[in-house]
Design an enzyme around this catalytic site. Structure first.
Site, PDB file in Angstrom:
ATOM      1  N   TYR A   1       1.151  -1.065   0.219  1.00 47.46           N
ATOM      2  CA  TYR A   1       0.116  -0.030  -0.201  1.00 47.46           C
ATOM      3  C   TYR A   1       1.143   1.280   0.035  1.00 47.46           C
ATOM      4  O   TYR A   1       1.392   1.658   1.037  1.00 47.46           O
ATOM      5  CB  TYR A   1      -0.995  -0.387   1.073  1.00 47.46           C
ATOM      6  CG  TYR A   1      -1.670   1.275   1.377  1.00 47.46           C
ATOM      7  CD1 TYR A   1      -2.093   1.868   0.125  1.00 47.46           C
ATOM      8  CD2 TYR A   1      -2.692   1.324   2.581  1.00 47.46           C
ATOM      9  CE1 TYR A   1      -3.115   2.972   0.134  1.00 47.46           C
ATOM     10  CE2 TYR A   1      -4.238   2.499   2.258  1.00 47.46           C
ATOM     11  CZ  TYR A   1      -3.445   3.185   1.292  1.00 47.46           C
ATOM     12  OH  TYR A   1      -4.685   4.375   1.502  1.00 47.46           O
TER      13      TYR A   1
ATOM     14  N   LYS B   1      -1.485  -1.068  -4.443  1.00 46.05           N
ATOM     15  CA  LYS B   1      -2.388  -0.366  -4.140  1.00 46.05           C
ATOM     16  C   LYS B   1      -1.581   1.346  -4.359  1.00 46.05           C
ATOM     17  O   LYS B   1      -1.314   1.777  -3.155  1.00 46.05           O
ATOM     18  CB  LYS B   1      -3.162  -0.241  -3.449  1.00 46.05           C
ATOM     19  CG  LYS B   1      -4.164   1.116  -2.694  1.00 46.05           C
ATOM     20  CD  LYS B   1      -4.981   0.338  -1.656  1.00 46.05           C
ATOM     21  CE  LYS B   1      -5.475   2.118  -1.112  1.00 46.05           C
ATOM     22  NZ  LYS B   1      -6.897   1.440  -0.664  1.00 46.05           N
TER      23      LYS B   1
END
Length: 304
Positions: free
Chosen positions: A136, A164
């Site tokens: 992330y 992400k």
């Protein structure tokens, strides 16, 4: 490690009773609705899920309940937000036997590490589990940018399989693809650059407002992937004021209030978050009500 993570992945909210305890029944109802409306997977206990507001026991109970509710119908990825690499590894190890499909791993929170320390965190957790891991990357919120050179080092970890990308810089998607080819599955992590990211090759979209308008989100994704750009733009233009709600500090409260307005959940949050009041609340209500009054008839797009 091969995965098939693609499509629309709501970062689901964690529903609470008025007394602050987890409302598992409401979460189950919400999950069933999202699955019925065509989403491809979920992120459980991400930022929208108020991960850092739950105890260790609550996190594990929530994931166990989520996996049991989903019953393998969609992909379930658990957010991992811990202060230390050891705590993150222990959390991931605890989730392995619960049947989770993967982990979305953040850098260690509270302490902002150097590049070397951030890499060590990811390496330590990756080497402690067989689960596939999504990086992330959110420098806007967490102050750490996992750049291309750092990503190249993490590419040596076979179970780090996805990213992400939430840097808000759509150029990063092209740069990742140019340097790494198909080594990583790339998800857009910022709602208001979703269409741009998909057109540049992101194969998934992790979204907050998808919780509230899943059918429109799925339609946008399908049209973009099919190259039906003009039709995708029509949905995107309608969606944009809503998507902006996912890019401000009170995004959790905004999304939960919108869920409540559409009878998809409750706006209850845990301290230190507080429900929206005054003009902030009125702005969300106006935005949602305007969207509802102008809602697009999706049947005209002839999608599956």
């Amino acid at each position: 490690m091969k995965i098939n993570w693609q499509g629309v992945f709501p970062a689901i909210s964690t529903q609470f009773h008025d007394d602050g305890s987890i409302n598992f029944a409401s979460n189950a109802t919400m999950l069933e609705a999202l699955i019925d409306e065509g989403i491809d997977g979920i992120i459980a206990l991400g930022t929208v899920g108020e991960n850092a507001s739950l105890s260790a026991e609550e996190k594990r109970a929530f994931i166990e309940h989520t996996v049991a509710t989903v019953k393998g119908r969609i992909t379930v990825i658990a957010g991992c937000t811990e202060n230390t690499a050891r705590a993150a590894a222990q959390y991931v190890n605890d989730l392995e036997p619960l049947g989770i499909d993967g982990i979305m791993l953040l850098p260690a929170v509270v302490y902002r590490g150097t590049d070397k320390e951030v890499l060590a965190h990811y390496q330590y957790v990756a080497r402690s589990t067989r689960l596939p891991i999504m990086i992330y990357n959110n420098p806007v919120s967490y102050g750490v940018d996992i750049d291309l050179d750092m990503t190249a080092i993490l590419a040596a970890e076979p179970n780090i399989v996805a990213i992400k990308e939430s840097s808000t810089d759509t150029r990063r998607i092209t740069e990742l693809q140019s340097r790494f080819g198909d080594r990583f599955t790339i998800f857009c992590g910022v709602d208001d650059i979703a269409l741009e990211s998909m057109l540049l090759g992101a194969t998934g979209w992790i979204s907050g407002l998808t919780n509230v308008f899943p059918r429109e989100s799925v339609a946008l994704y399908q049209l973009a992937r099919a190259g039906r750009i003009e039709e995708a733009r029509e949905i995107y233009r309608w969606f944009m004021p809503l998507l902006r709600l996912d890019t401000i500090p009170t995004l959790v409260q905004c999304i939960k209030l919108a869920e409540q307005m559409l009878e998809r959940g409750s706006e209850n949050v845990r301290l230190p978050r507080l429900p929206l009041e005054g003009e902030e609340r009125a702005y969300v209500e106006r935005t949602v009500n305007t969207a509802l009054s102008q809602r697009i008839d999706l049947s005209k797009f002839n999608l599956n």
